[in-house]
Design a protein around this motif. Sequence first.
Motif, PDB file in Angstrom:
ATOM      1  N   CYS A  58       4.281   0.486 -20.569  1.00  0.00           N
ATOM      2  CA  CYS A  58       3.696   1.477 -21.480  1.00  0.00           C
ATOM      3  C   CYS A  58       3.258   2.676 -20.642  1.00  0.00           C
ATOM      4  CB  CYS A  58       2.529   0.899 -22.279  1.00  0.00           C
ATOM      5  SG  CYS A  58       1.106   0.419 -21.290  1.00  0.00           S
ATOM      6  N   THR A  59       3.406   3.876 -21.198  1.00  0.00           N
ATOM      7  CA  THR A  59       3.077   5.125 -20.501  1.00  0.00           C
ATOM      8  C   THR A  59       1.666   5.565 -20.864  1.00  0.00           C
ATOM      9  OG1 THR A  59       5.404   5.766 -20.564  1.00  0.00           O
ATOM     10  CG2 THR A  59       3.809   7.508 -20.117  1.00  0.00           C
ATOM     11  N   ILE A  60       0.904   5.994 -19.865  1.00  0.00           N
ATOM     12  CA  ILE A  60      -0.482   6.417 -20.068  1.00  0.00           C
ATOM     13  C   ILE A  60      -0.657   7.816 -19.492  1.00  0.00           C
ATOM     14  CG2 ILE A  60      -2.904   5.946 -19.535  1.00  0.00           C
ATOM     15  CD1 ILE A  60      -2.250   3.015 -19.419  1.00  0.00           C
ATOM     16  N   THR A  61      -1.148   8.746 -20.313  1.00  0.00           N
ATOM     17  CA  THR A  61      -1.497  10.091 -19.865  1.00  0.00           C
ATOM     18  C   THR A  61      -3.012  10.205 -19.787  1.00  0.00           C
ATOM     19  OG1 THR A  61      -1.467  10.920 -22.143  1.00  0.00           O
ATOM     20  CG2 THR A  61       0.573  11.091 -20.886  1.00  0.00           C
ATOM     21  N   GLN A  62      -3.491  10.956 -18.793  1.00  0.00           N
ATOM     22  CA  GLN A  62      -4.936  11.090 -18.607  1.00  0.00           C
ATOM     23  C   GLN A  62      -5.267  12.525 -18.209  1.00  0.00           C
ATOM     24  OE1 GLN A  62      -6.020   8.261 -15.608  1.00  0.00           O
ATOM     25  NE2 GLN A  62      -4.483   8.941 -14.144  1.00  0.00           N
ATOM     26  N   HIS A  63      -6.379  13.023 -18.750  1.00  0.00           N
ATOM     27  CA  HIS A  63      -6.845  14.379 -18.494  1.00  0.00           C
ATOM     28  C   HIS A  63      -8.354  14.345 -18.263  1.00  0.00           C
ATOM     29  CE1 HIS A  63      -2.991  16.159 -19.703  1.00  0.00           C
ATOM     30  NE2 HIS A  63      -2.970  15.264 -20.668  1.00  0.00           N
ATOM     31  N   ASP A  70       1.403  -4.265 -12.802  1.00  0.00           N
ATOM     32  CA  ASP A  70       1.579  -3.216 -11.791  1.00  0.00           C
ATOM     33  C   ASP A  70       1.311  -1.864 -12.421  1.00  0.00           C
ATOM     34  OD1 ASP A  70       2.138  -2.016  -9.402  1.00  0.00           O
ATOM     35  OD2 ASP A  70       4.317  -2.221  -9.549  1.00  0.00           O
ATOM     36  N   TRP A  71       0.960  -0.874 -11.589  1.00  0.00           N
ATOM     37  CA  TRP A  71       0.718   0.498 -12.025  1.00  0.00           C
ATOM     38  C   TRP A  71       1.449   1.446 -11.091  1.00  0.00           C
ATOM     39  CZ3 TRP A  71      -0.819   3.666 -15.729  1.00  0.00           C
ATOM     40  CH2 TRP A  71      -1.130   4.983 -15.403  1.00  0.00           C
ATOM     41  N   LYS A  72       2.088   2.484 -11.670  1.00  0.00           N
ATOM     42  CA  LYS A  72       2.833   3.464 -10.883  1.00  0.00           C
ATOM     43  C   LYS A  72       2.547   4.854 -11.404  1.00  0.00           C
ATOM     44  CE  LYS A  72       7.479   4.676  -9.270  1.00  0.00           C
ATOM     45  NZ  LYS A  72       8.932   4.362  -9.351  1.00  0.00           N
ATOM     46  N   ASN A  73       2.091   5.746 -10.517  1.00  0.00           N
ATOM     47  CA  ASN A  73       1.863   7.153 -10.876  1.00  0.00           C
ATOM     48  C   ASN A  73       3.203   7.874 -10.968  1.00  0.00           C
ATOM     49  OD1 ASN A  73      -1.045   7.335 -11.006  1.00  0.00           O
ATOM     50  ND2 ASN A  73      -1.061   7.035  -8.795  1.00  0.00           N
ATOM     51  N   MET A  74       3.446   8.518 -12.115  1.00  0.00           N
ATOM     52  CA  MET A  74       4.675   9.284 -12.314  1.00  0.00           C
ATOM     53  C   MET A  74       4.441  10.758 -11.978  1.00  0.00           C
ATOM     54  SD  MET A  74       6.355   6.677 -13.195  1.00  0.00           S
ATOM     55  CE  MET A  74       7.936   7.401 -13.608  1.00  0.00           C
ATOM     56  N   THR A  75       3.375  11.353 -12.502  1.00  0.00           N
ATOM     57  CA  THR A  75       2.967  12.724 -12.196  1.00  0.00           C
ATOM     58  C   THR A  75       1.464  12.721 -11.947  1.00  0.00           C
ATOM     59  OG1 THR A  75       2.585  13.321 -14.514  1.00  0.00           O
ATOM     60  CG2 THR A  75       4.818  13.645 -13.658  1.00  0.00           C
ATOM     61  N   GLU A  76       0.890  13.924 -11.845  1.00  0.00           N
ATOM     62  CA  GLU A  76      -0.547  14.018 -11.592  1.00  0.00           C
ATOM     63  C   GLU A  76      -1.351  13.474 -12.764  1.00  0.00           C
ATOM     64  OE1 GLU A  76      -3.915  17.420 -10.482  1.00  0.00           O
ATOM     65  OE2 GLU A  76      -1.853  17.990 -10.929  1.00  0.00           O
ATOM     66  N   HIS A  77      -0.867  13.651 -13.982  1.00  0.00           N
ATOM     67  CA  HIS A  77      -1.618  13.251 -15.169  1.00  0.00           C
ATOM     68  C   HIS A  77      -0.917  12.149 -15.969  1.00  0.00           C
ATOM     69  CE1 HIS A  77      -4.302  16.623 -14.545  1.00  0.00           C
ATOM     70  NE2 HIS A  77      -3.261  17.441 -14.499  1.00  0.00           N
ATOM     71  N   GLU A  78       0.064  11.491 -15.400  1.00  0.00           N
ATOM     72  CA  GLU A  78       0.800  10.486 -16.160  1.00  0.00           C
ATOM     73  C   GLU A  78       1.230   9.352 -15.251  1.00  0.00           C
ATOM     74  OE1 GLU A  78       3.586  11.647 -19.422  1.00  0.00           O
ATOM     75  OE2 GLU A  78       5.071  10.662 -18.153  1.00  0.00           O
ATOM     76  N   GLY A  79       1.163   8.154 -15.784  1.00  0.00           N
ATOM     77  CA  GLY A  79       1.585   6.976 -15.043  1.00  0.00           C
ATOM     78  C   GLY A  79       2.154   5.932 -15.982  1.00  0.00           C
ATOM     79  N   ALA A 102       2.246   1.621 -16.756  1.00  0.00           N
ATOM     80  CA  ALA A 102       1.746   0.273 -16.513  1.00  0.00           C
ATOM     81  C   ALA A 102       2.853  -0.726 -16.837  1.00  0.00           C
ATOM     82  CB  ALA A 102       0.511   0.000 -17.363  1.00  0.00           C
ATOM     83  N   PHE A 103       3.010  -1.742 -15.972  1.00  0.00           N
ATOM     84  CA  PHE A 103       4.075  -2.728 -16.126  1.00  0.00           C
ATOM     85  C   PHE A 103       3.481  -4.127 -16.284  1.00  0.00           C
ATOM     86  CE2 PHE A 103       5.925   0.747 -13.714  1.00  0.00           C
ATOM     87  CZ  PHE A 103       7.137   0.952 -14.348  1.00  0.00           C
ATOM     88  N   LEU A 104       4.132  -4.903 -17.124  1.00  0.00           N
ATOM     89  CA  LEU A 104       3.876  -6.340 -17.237  1.00  0.00           C
ATOM     90  C   LEU A 104       5.192  -7.032 -16.918  1.00  0.00           C
ATOM     91  CD1 LEU A 104       2.078  -8.757 -18.026  1.00  0.00           C
ATOM     92  CD2 LEU A 104       2.876  -8.451 -20.380  1.00  0.00           C
TER      93      LEU A 104
END
Length: 353
Positions: free
Chosen positions: A176-181, A211-220, A222-224
């Motif tokens: 699932c993709t998570i964006t954060q600001h 697992d967690w992987k940063n894609m950009t500065e404000h987006e990453g 999460a993996f199961l």
Amino acid sequence: MIICNLAVSLLLLSLSISATTNRSDEQQCVHRIRVPRNTVFRARVMTELMINCTITQHGCHRSPRVSWCKIYENHCKALNHSDYITTEWKNMTEHEGMAFLIFLKISKEDAGLYRCKEGDSSIGHGINVTVTDKQDEFSPTPSITRSDEQQCVQRIRVPRNTVFRARVMTELKINCTITQHGCHRSPRVSWCKIYESHCKALNHSVYITTDWKNMTEHEGMAFLTFLKISKEDAGLYRCKEGDSSIGHAINVTVTDKQDEFSPTPSITSDMNTSPKNDLQWLWPYVYICTGIAGLALVMAITLLYVVRCQGRKPTGKDMASKNQNIKTQKSDQLLPPHLCLNSDLLTSVIYRV
């Protein structure tokens, strides 16, 4: 003499225009420093500590002139480069960058409040640096208070009706993709499996990891990961960030048939992003071959049309037959039709004479 005066006038005029342009560009340049309130950095003595402030710029044609100072009661004393302190600038995007103040070997005397400035106009909030000699109190990352935590906004993006299919005893990874600001921490992602009216939390085991992987500065992302998936793992799963942000359910289907195996997600509707296909690399070649075939077809049709318009080229026999017809027509035209005499009539006339 007139030419020299003209050249000098043009030079002065160009310098004046350049100065006016630079002044107008400087007035349009806007810098803003973003430092969360009550930011605290902690470090252990004789270790390296890096503190930072984010600077956004609009309408600027130069790099920011960043300086750092340490606050002493009612004034801020400027910091200079030394054997223990250095500064650095890093561009993050086209209009945003980050200024760093690096303590190479921090000491207890370095503890205190620090501030970054851009020129003389833009000033950020104070950054509290705490130095300790205890191992358990060491925290090189910034500590943000509750007010800054409330400014953190995180959103989970999972398309509706997402389906993952896998074969038993194989590895399956769902995401699932998570964006954060406005956040200054990594997301606290958890996974759960839906059982009727409640969602049971999943824990690490021999067969399941996260697992967690940063894609950009404000987006990453999460993996199961199911290391060896079984039919008991089939069902609906959901990812959560803390207790507020929850994503749509992800359907996991497990089969023991080879032809039904599909480790990539199948999304039936409301799909925000299309999944990657294993044959994605083949499409450019298909487009190229189709273009070449279309071009060849157009050239062939054009060539046939030109040949048809020009007609068949006459041969030597046709030219001879055409010349004979022309001579015959000329001989027939030597006497008009009303002057042509019959041979029998001409003989009878001769005898009478």
